[in-house]
Write an enzyme that holds these catalytic residues in place. Sequence first.
Site, PDB file in Angstrom:
ATOM      1  CB  SER A 187      -7.515 -12.381   0.359  1.00 13.89           C
ATOM      2  OG  SER A 187      -7.196 -11.352   0.690  1.00 13.89           O
ATOM      3  CD  GLU A 318      -7.386 -14.351   8.017  1.00 15.80           C
ATOM      4  OE1 GLU A 318      -6.487 -14.321   6.935  1.00 15.80           O
ATOM      5  OE2 GLU A 318      -8.247 -15.187   7.520  1.00 15.80           O
ATOM      6  CG  HIS A 415      -4.403 -12.810   4.683  1.00 14.28           C
ATOM      7  ND1 HIS A 415      -5.757 -13.032   4.694  1.00 14.28           N
ATOM      8  CD2 HIS A 415      -4.088 -12.269   3.463  1.00 14.28           C
ATOM      9  CE1 HIS A 415      -6.422 -12.722   3.718  1.00 14.28           C
ATOM     10  NE2 HIS A 415      -5.361 -12.214   2.622  1.00 14.28           N
TER      11      HIS A 415
END
Length: 496
Positions: A187, A318, A415
């Site tokens: 990320s 995600e 995610h």
Amino acid sequence: MTAFVTAETRSGRVRGTVERGVARFLGVPYAAPLDGAGWFLPATPPEPWDGERDATEFGPTVPKAAYDPPINEVLADEPDFPGAECLNLNVWSPDIAGSAPVVVWIHGGAFRAGTARIPTYDGAAFARDGLVFVSINYRLGALGFLDLGDDHTNVGLRDQIQALHWVQDNVAAFGGDPSRVTIMGESAGAMSVASLLSSPLAHGLFTQVILESGAGHHGLRRSTAQTVARALAAKLGVEPTREALGAVPILDVVAASKALSAEIAAQPDPGRWGEVVADTMAWEPTVGDDVLPVLPIESLRGGTGSGVRMLIGRNLEEGRLFIVPGGVIDHVPEPAALGAAALYGFPDPRAAVEAYRARGARTPGELFMLLLEDRTFTVPANRLAEARDGAPSDTFVYRFDFRSTALQGRLGATHAVELPFVFDTLQRASATALTGPNPPQALADEMHGAWVRFARGEDPGWAPYADGRQVRVFGGDGPLEVDPDAAIMAVWEGVR
């Protein structure tokens, strides 16, 4: 019984522990303590100490904003453990007398949250498999990414660079080979990796990179970042200087930073906040200084970092983390996807939305989610892999398709769900909150093993992307797909 072990750094001796054949040194400072205006200034090296410094417990955390409900119920974080020596790192080693490849972990958290001490990020499995693993803390939010128009920009990235210099200078004392360093992030951590790969100040500090769910498209123009900085100072009632902000209690600065981010999200005016509105992060790297002269993807497309091996990928779904918890996905209004497409720069937003309908999105929430995740994760990852065509070093691409069973299965392949598989920490409570109960250990063995092979300098187990655009799929219907995002990339051609 716990056994103790010592290592000699350039600043002094540290004492760690040995458990199950892995040496562990925690909370080792790579920079001097922070105070006053120093919270907003580039770090300096730690002062040497006499005797043995205890490194058996994690050190203080960087002051940070907590994740908002309901995301905080599924995404692991740790409470603040305040302290001026928060610029510290942790080392796991298989043999302090050895010379093993090194992995340096940069955590995610939207550049405003997260910490290296989250149990999911335990480096013992990497050390068990023959690597020296280092996890670092770096300044977040306004502390790390405040731009006041001076030369002290991108302090958070400068922290990461200083930690990498510490690795070069000290990792041999922990059994690591400083000539074989892989930096790895997820990320915002992966966006940091792309930034470091493109930065002239980080050249030569690593030889390989791993990027999970992040690439090189995120960054603020200095003018935008300075608008955000002035707004923060006004909210705190002080002049926009580092000295004035340094006189404010640091937790008040963190609270005001979080409140400002919320205000921008509630009133997303691109005319005032520029690219912050589309990126959804008020605090992220600044572009146009000595750390990042240009946006990372532009530098990397021009050949910067082409000699560094890369492993990059994303998760299949995600966007679910951001709108599924709490049921937001079921309440997204009909015009939201059209508005997002316009904000993201599509010349014909309606045609873009219809292209996503044709891919099977049924509800306004699904349309909005797919646009968000593709702009933020899918397209940047593919663009970066494409930019490396013809590079002298290999690029390997993966996708993670395992669907979490948390929240009645609605989180899907969201995610961050790959993290406990990569770290082989599935049994930690911080992991199962995201994966759901009884995640498959065989998948962790498979994925963690691929990351270990890559860090050793080997092929991870599939062909480079340049050889026919093969993508390794973990937890899906088949192990390999060829150019699986071609249809998505066609929709975004000329847009991002």
